[in-house]
Scaffold this motif. Structure first.
Motif, PDB file in Angstrom:
ATOM      1  N   THR A 573      76.083  56.066  42.442  1.00  0.00           N
ATOM      2  CA  THR A 573      76.423  55.733  40.364  1.00  0.00           C
ATOM      3  C   THR A 573      74.786  55.179  40.315  1.00  0.00           C
ATOM      4  OG1 THR A 573      78.785  56.258  41.255  1.00  0.00           O
ATOM      5  CG2 THR A 573      78.209  54.385  39.586  1.00  0.00           C
ATOM      6  N   GLY A 574      74.650  54.077  41.121  1.00  0.00           N
ATOM      7  CA  GLY A 574      73.593  52.893  40.711  1.00  0.00           C
ATOM      8  C   GLY A 574      72.461  53.261  40.512  1.00  0.00           C
ATOM      9  N   ARG A 575      72.105  55.447  41.309  1.00  0.00           N
ATOM     10  CA  ARG A 575      71.045  55.952  41.287  1.00  0.00           C
ATOM     11  C   ARG A 575      71.431  56.906  39.842  1.00  0.00           C
ATOM     12  NH1 ARG A 575      66.165  56.267  41.550  1.00  0.00           N
ATOM     13  NH2 ARG A 575      64.730  58.199  42.611  1.00  0.00           N
ATOM     14  N   TYR A 576      72.069  57.155  39.856  1.00  0.00           N
ATOM     15  CA  TYR A 576      73.189  58.147  38.377  1.00  0.00           C
ATOM     16  C   TYR A 576      72.495  56.808  37.028  1.00  0.00           C
ATOM     17  CZ  TYR A 576      75.176  60.507  34.893  1.00  0.00           C
ATOM     18  OH  TYR A 576      75.845  61.065  33.669  1.00  0.00           O
ATOM     19  N   ALA A 577      72.486  56.448  36.629  1.00  0.00           N
ATOM     20  CA  ALA A 577      72.507  55.149  36.258  1.00  0.00           C
ATOM     21  C   ALA A 577      70.962  54.527  35.802  1.00  0.00           C
ATOM     22  CB  ALA A 577      73.638  53.851  36.233  1.00  0.00           C
ATOM     23  N   GLU A 578      70.629  54.453  37.062  1.00  0.00           N
ATOM     24  CA  GLU A 578      69.350  54.542  36.750  1.00  0.00           C
ATOM     25  C   GLU A 578      67.712  54.916  36.104  1.00  0.00           C
ATOM     26  OE1 GLU A 578      65.626  52.953  40.303  1.00  0.00           O
ATOM     27  OE2 GLU A 578      67.983  53.332  40.520  1.00  0.00           O
ATOM     28  N   LEU A 579      68.290  56.752  36.890  1.00  0.00           N
ATOM     29  CA  LEU A 579      67.279  57.979  36.729  1.00  0.00           C
ATOM     30  C   LEU A 579      68.217  57.615  35.042  1.00  0.00           C
ATOM     31  CD1 LEU A 579      67.905  60.326  40.390  1.00  0.00           C
ATOM     32  CD2 LEU A 579      65.894  58.613  39.118  1.00  0.00           C
ATOM     33  N   LYS A 580      69.312  57.740  34.670  1.00  0.00           N
ATOM     34  CA  LYS A 580      69.493  58.165  33.575  1.00  0.00           C
ATOM     35  C   LYS A 580      68.280  57.355  32.390  1.00  0.00           C
ATOM     36  CE  LYS A 580      73.287  59.934  30.304  1.00  0.00           C
ATOM     37  NZ  LYS A 580      75.035  59.958  30.195  1.00  0.00           N
ATOM     38  N   ALA A 581      68.541  56.096  32.862  1.00  0.00           N
ATOM     39  CA  ALA A 581      67.896  55.158  31.762  1.00  0.00           C
ATOM     40  C   ALA A 581      66.518  55.565  31.652  1.00  0.00           C
ATOM     41  CB  ALA A 581      67.859  53.032  32.135  1.00  0.00           C
ATOM     42  N   PHE A 582      65.978  55.054  32.502  1.00  0.00           N
ATOM     43  CA  PHE A 582      64.603  55.480  33.348  1.00  0.00           C
ATOM     44  C   PHE A 582      64.093  57.146  32.120  1.00  0.00           C
ATOM     45  CE2 PHE A 582      60.956  58.029  35.258  1.00  0.00           C
ATOM     46  CZ  PHE A 582      59.971  56.711  35.254  1.00  0.00           C
ATOM     47  N   LEU A 583      65.055  58.261  32.893  1.00  0.00           N
ATOM     48  CA  LEU A 583      64.144  59.391  31.831  1.00  0.00           C
ATOM     49  C   LEU A 583      64.438  59.371  30.664  1.00  0.00           C
ATOM     50  CD1 LEU A 583      65.337  62.189  34.568  1.00  0.00           C
ATOM     51  CD2 LEU A 583      62.473  61.069  34.119  1.00  0.00           C
ATOM     52  N   SER A 584      65.314  58.006  29.895  1.00  0.00           N
ATOM     53  CA  SER A 584      65.749  58.571  28.442  1.00  0.00           C
ATOM     54  C   SER A 584      64.282  57.983  27.719  1.00  0.00           C
ATOM     55  CB  SER A 584      67.258  57.466  28.002  1.00  0.00           C
ATOM     56  OG  SER A 584      66.744  56.329  28.669  1.00  0.00           O
ATOM     57  N   GLN A 585      63.406  57.433  28.920  1.00  0.00           N
ATOM     58  CA  GLN A 585      62.432  56.830  27.758  1.00  0.00           C
ATOM     59  C   GLN A 585      61.539  57.993  27.212  1.00  0.00           C
ATOM     60  OE1 GLN A 585      60.575  53.597  30.176  1.00  0.00           O
ATOM     61  NE2 GLN A 585      62.236  53.245  31.628  1.00  0.00           N
ATOM     62  N   PRO A 586      60.661  57.843  26.417  1.00  0.00           N
ATOM     63  CA  PRO A 586      60.440  58.670  25.627  1.00  0.00           C
ATOM     64  C   PRO A 586      59.425  58.964  27.191  1.00  0.00           C
ATOM     65  CG  PRO A 586      60.511  57.016  24.413  1.00  0.00           C
ATOM     66  CD  PRO A 586      60.684  56.546  25.560  1.00  0.00           C
ATOM     67  N   ASN A 587      58.515  60.849  26.302  1.00  0.00           N
ATOM     68  CA  ASN A 587      58.041  61.130  27.759  1.00  0.00           C
ATOM     69  C   ASN A 587      56.423  61.642  27.216  1.00  0.00           C
ATOM     70  OD1 ASN A 587      56.419  62.661  29.175  1.00  0.00           O
ATOM     71  ND2 ASN A 587      57.299  65.185  28.359  1.00  0.00           N
ATOM     72  N   VAL A 588      55.251  60.406  27.511  1.00  0.00           N
ATOM     73  CA  VAL A 588      54.064  60.332  26.878  1.00  0.00           C
ATOM     74  C   VAL A 588      53.603  59.969  28.344  1.00  0.00           C
ATOM     75  CG1 VAL A 588      52.720  58.424  25.106  1.00  0.00           C
ATOM     76  CG2 VAL A 588      55.012  58.678  25.043  1.00  0.00           C
ATOM     77  N   SER A 589      52.041  60.640  27.627  1.00  0.00           N
ATOM     78  CA  SER A 589      51.108  61.264  29.389  1.00  0.00           C
ATOM     79  C   SER A 589      50.375  60.716  28.087  1.00  0.00           C
ATOM     80  CB  SER A 589      50.993  62.119  29.648  1.00  0.00           C
ATOM     81  OG  SER A 589      52.321  61.698  30.666  1.00  0.00           O
ATOM     82  N   TYR A 590      48.746  60.112  29.143  1.00  0.00           N
ATOM     83  CA  TYR A 590      47.549  59.542  28.967  1.00  0.00           C
ATOM     84  C   TYR A 590      46.575  60.855  28.821  1.00  0.00           C
ATOM     85  CZ  TYR A 590      49.501  56.816  25.741  1.00  0.00           C
ATOM     86  OH  TYR A 590      50.547  55.753  24.659  1.00  0.00           O
TER      87      TYR A 590
END
Length: 700
Positions: A573-590
């Motif tokens: 449950t904690g991992r699910y919330a963590e990944l969902k918050a992390f991957l909701s960030q904009p996909n930006v690379s350089y």
């Protein structure tokens, strides 16, 4: 007689051919030619009319013999008429439209008789033999132009070299033959015999040359500035070109007072070669000399000129569409690192894989010829051009304009293949040096990605002195803005490719802009799929499926009271919330680039053409000095370059226009436009909106 042997058929055909030749001679001499009057177009028309009447009679005879049982008689009549149509009339200059219509009808009737004949197979065999006889006799001119319209070789030589009359020579032979040897004259053009087959008037001929041979086209279009236009070469093509030129001159004379006259050359170039083939002042003949095998290693790299020689300026002949070759050769000759390598057999001969069709030997011969000419004569690089045409037929040298950058890629790839040293322990030991900048097997990076890439590169491509001269090694770094994952990729190139998309640039800024970090994101539509984030996304998807399954079972609890179901534990449950918050960030690379190895000759390619091959109108300023500092294995390496020269492209698209080049020589900038040279001046920073490829050399 039901059938005939092959030998009997051949005998019949040969007999009919002799009869045709004899009758043609009689027609031309009997009442058509007088003692003091040359053969002319009026006489030609009369002979054509006679042959049309003879062919008509023979075809009528064949129709009457449709059921005749003797195949030899049918073959005799049919093949005699076949020679009339294919040997005589096909090769005659039939200008009268009514006569042309008659001949077309005769051909149709002949074809109909063939299709209906019960001796079709025998006639096919006879026609094969007849075609062979015609082919073997194709160079004989049945109706030569009048003697008064011809020069013999001695007279032409006198007019060209003693009287120095202004004469345009038109050599109608294949370009390969023209390159091997031709009359040494400034105003000579070459026309391919096959290229004029479908040309029906002089304007079409000029346009045909203009498409692939601008210089030749310009000279031909300005024929009125000459005293004579002399046409010679392969019989049918030369005859056709002569008539087009003759017609154009007659038309121009009706418009105004011009004095140019058309002529042919008796005996053609074959006779000229017999008389003057050994006279270099009158006949150009090129040969490639092979350097003797040296005893020392190729690794010596001290730039120096041959003893007692200064570096000459060179004027190069344009074979029509070879300005892109001339410009590239001029720049390469001006590069001391490249010139001194290809002019020193002791450096390349020990590793040269084969002398056959060797481009490095062609450069060796060509550059030696430059010193021999010493700027006083126009150099005709015929052997070099011919070899390039043979090695790279898709460039269609010299008939079509090409991109000079692609020509450079061809040169460097070919030289690398000829001088390639395979990666082996013995070669590594043999060519080992104490300087990483000169050791051909040096690893310039330390990352595991680089070592793996370079190892595969050495195994697949080997090394050569061309690597040291031209090769750039570059590292591309991709860094994820979410997870920080870094991907390293490596590449090599013989040119520094710089993209242009603005109105004006300074070269230094342009290089930095091509190296600075570039954003890759969903917002820009060029997002990079980070491998680490991809794994996290896959993990999140599994957890989402568990949540979805759990919710579904809860909704059906009262319907399936006895069904057991699983739920996520606290960690999931904690991992699910963590990944969902992390991957909701904009996909930006350089993405950023860095040079890890620079060559002795830095070639800068300016991408001035859009995807549709149209030229971008961009003003560019570039310096005479260019400095770099690159990091390699935690060390800072400095490179300093000076400008040797550059190539300009004049025109709107990559497939057309004209190439020139500018080189630095003895403190001056010299503009080279094929065989024309001029001095130009530039300030410390050079502005040239036509600049296309820049050449910088490493300063020690």
């Amino acid at each position: 007689m039901d059938t005939l042997s092959v030998e009997e058929i051949k005998s019949i055909v040969q007999c009919q051919f002799q009869l045709i030749v004899q009758r043609n001679d009689r027609l031309r001499s009997h009442s058509l030619l007088t003692e003091d009057k040359p053969f002319n177009s009026r006489a030609t028309d009369l002979v054509i009319i006679d042959w049309i009447e003879i062919s008509t009679n023979y075809l009528n005879g064949l129709k009457a013999l449709a059921d005749f049982e003797d195949p030899s008689m049918v073959i005799q009549l049919y093949i005699y008429n076949y020679f009339i149509l294919k040997y005589i009339l096909d090769r005659a200059d039939v200008r009268n439209q009514e006569d042309q219509g008659f001949i077309g009808t005769l051909n149709n009737v002949s074809h109909q008789i063939l299709n209906k004949s019960k001796y079709r197979e025998l006639l096919d065999l006879a026609m094969e033999e007849a075609s062979s006889l015609i082919e073997s006799d194709i160079n004989q001119d049945l109706y030569p132009v009048a003697d008064q319209l011809s020069f013999d070789c001695d007279e032409l030589s006198t007019r060209l070299f003693d009287l120095q009359e202004k004469i345009l020579l038109i050599d109608v032979r294949t370009f390969d033959k023209f390159l091997k040897s031709h009359i040494e004259h400034e105003d000579i053009i070459n026309i391919q015999p096959e290229s004029v087959q479908a040309v029906h008037d002089f304007e079409d001929l000029v346009f045909c040359l203009q498409v692939g041979n601008i210089d030749f086209s310009a000279k031909l279009a300005s024929f009125n500035q000459y005293t004579f236009v002399v046409v010679f070469g392969e019989s049918q093509g030369a005859k056709h070109v002569f008539k087009l030129v003759e017609s154009a001159i007659e038309k121009r004379k009706r418009w105004g007072n011009i004095k140019v006259e058309p002529r042919t050359l008796e005996g053609g170039f074959e006779r000229w070669s017999q008389l003057f083939g050994n006279d270099r002042a009158k006949t150009f003949t090129g040969t490639i000399s092979t350097p003797s095998k040296p005893a020392t290693s190729f690794r010596s790299s001290t730039p120096s000129l041959p003893p007692g020689l200064s570096l000459p300026l060179v004027r190069l002949h344009n074979y029509g569409s070879t300005c892109y070759i001339n410009s590239m050769v001029q720049c390469l000759f001006n590069l001391s690192y490249f010139r001194n390598f290809v002019m020193d057999p002791s450096r390349f001969q020990p590793i040269l894989r084969s002398n056959d069709n060797s481009l490095v030997l062609a450069f060796y011969a060509l550059f030696n010829e430059f010193f021999y000419a010493n700027g006083h004569a126009v150099v005709r690089p015929n052997n070099f051009v011919r070899l390039c045409s043979y090695l790279k037929p898709d460039l269609k040298i010299p008939h079509e304009q090409q991109d000079t950058s692609q020509f450079l890629y061809f040169i460097l790839n070919r030289l690398h293949d000829e001088l390639r040293i395979d990666d082996s322990p013995a070669n590594r030991q043999s060519f080992k040096t104490n300087n990483p900048e000169t050791d051909p097997f040096t690893d310039y990076g330390s990352s595991k990605e680089y070592l793996s890439w370079n190892s595969q590169l050495l195994k697949s491509e080997g090394v050569s002195p061309i690597n040291k001269l031209f090769q750039i090694q570059q590292e591309t770094k991709l860094k994820c803005g979410r997870c920080g994952y870094v991907s390293l990729n490596y590449d090599n190139s013989s040119m520094m490719n710089l993209n242009l998309n603005g109105n004006e640039y300074y070269l230094n800024d342009l290089i930095l802009r091509n190296l600075e970090p570039e954003e890759l994101s969903d917002r820009l539509g060029n997002a990079w799929n980070c491998p680490k984030c991809e794994k996290l996304s896959a993990e999140l998807k599994q957890l989402e499926e568990m949540v979805s399954s759990h919710e579904s079972k809860k909704r059906g609890f009262f319907k399936f009271k006895k069904e057991e179901h699983s739920s996520m534990n606290d960690y999931q449950t904690g991992r699910y919330a963590e990944l969902k918050a992390f991957l909701s960030q904009p996909n930006v690379s350089y993405r950023s680039s860095n040079f890890i190895k620079l060559p002795q000759i830095l070639t800068v390619y300016l991408a001035k053409f859009d995807p549709y091959q149209n030229k971008l109108n961009i003003k560019l300023r570039f310096p005479k000095r260019l400095n770099f500092k690159i990091k390699r294995q935690d060390k800072e390496i400095a490179y300093s370059y000076k400008l040797s020269g550059w190539i300009d492209h004049l025109g709107d698209s990559i497939g057309s226009g004209h190439y020139t080049n500018v080189i630095h020589r003895s403190g001056q900038w010299v503009l080279c436009d094929d065989d024309r040279l001029s001095v130009c001046r530039y300030e410390e920073e050079i502005g040239d909106q036509n600049a296309y490829i820049l050449f910088y050399t490493l300063v020690k």
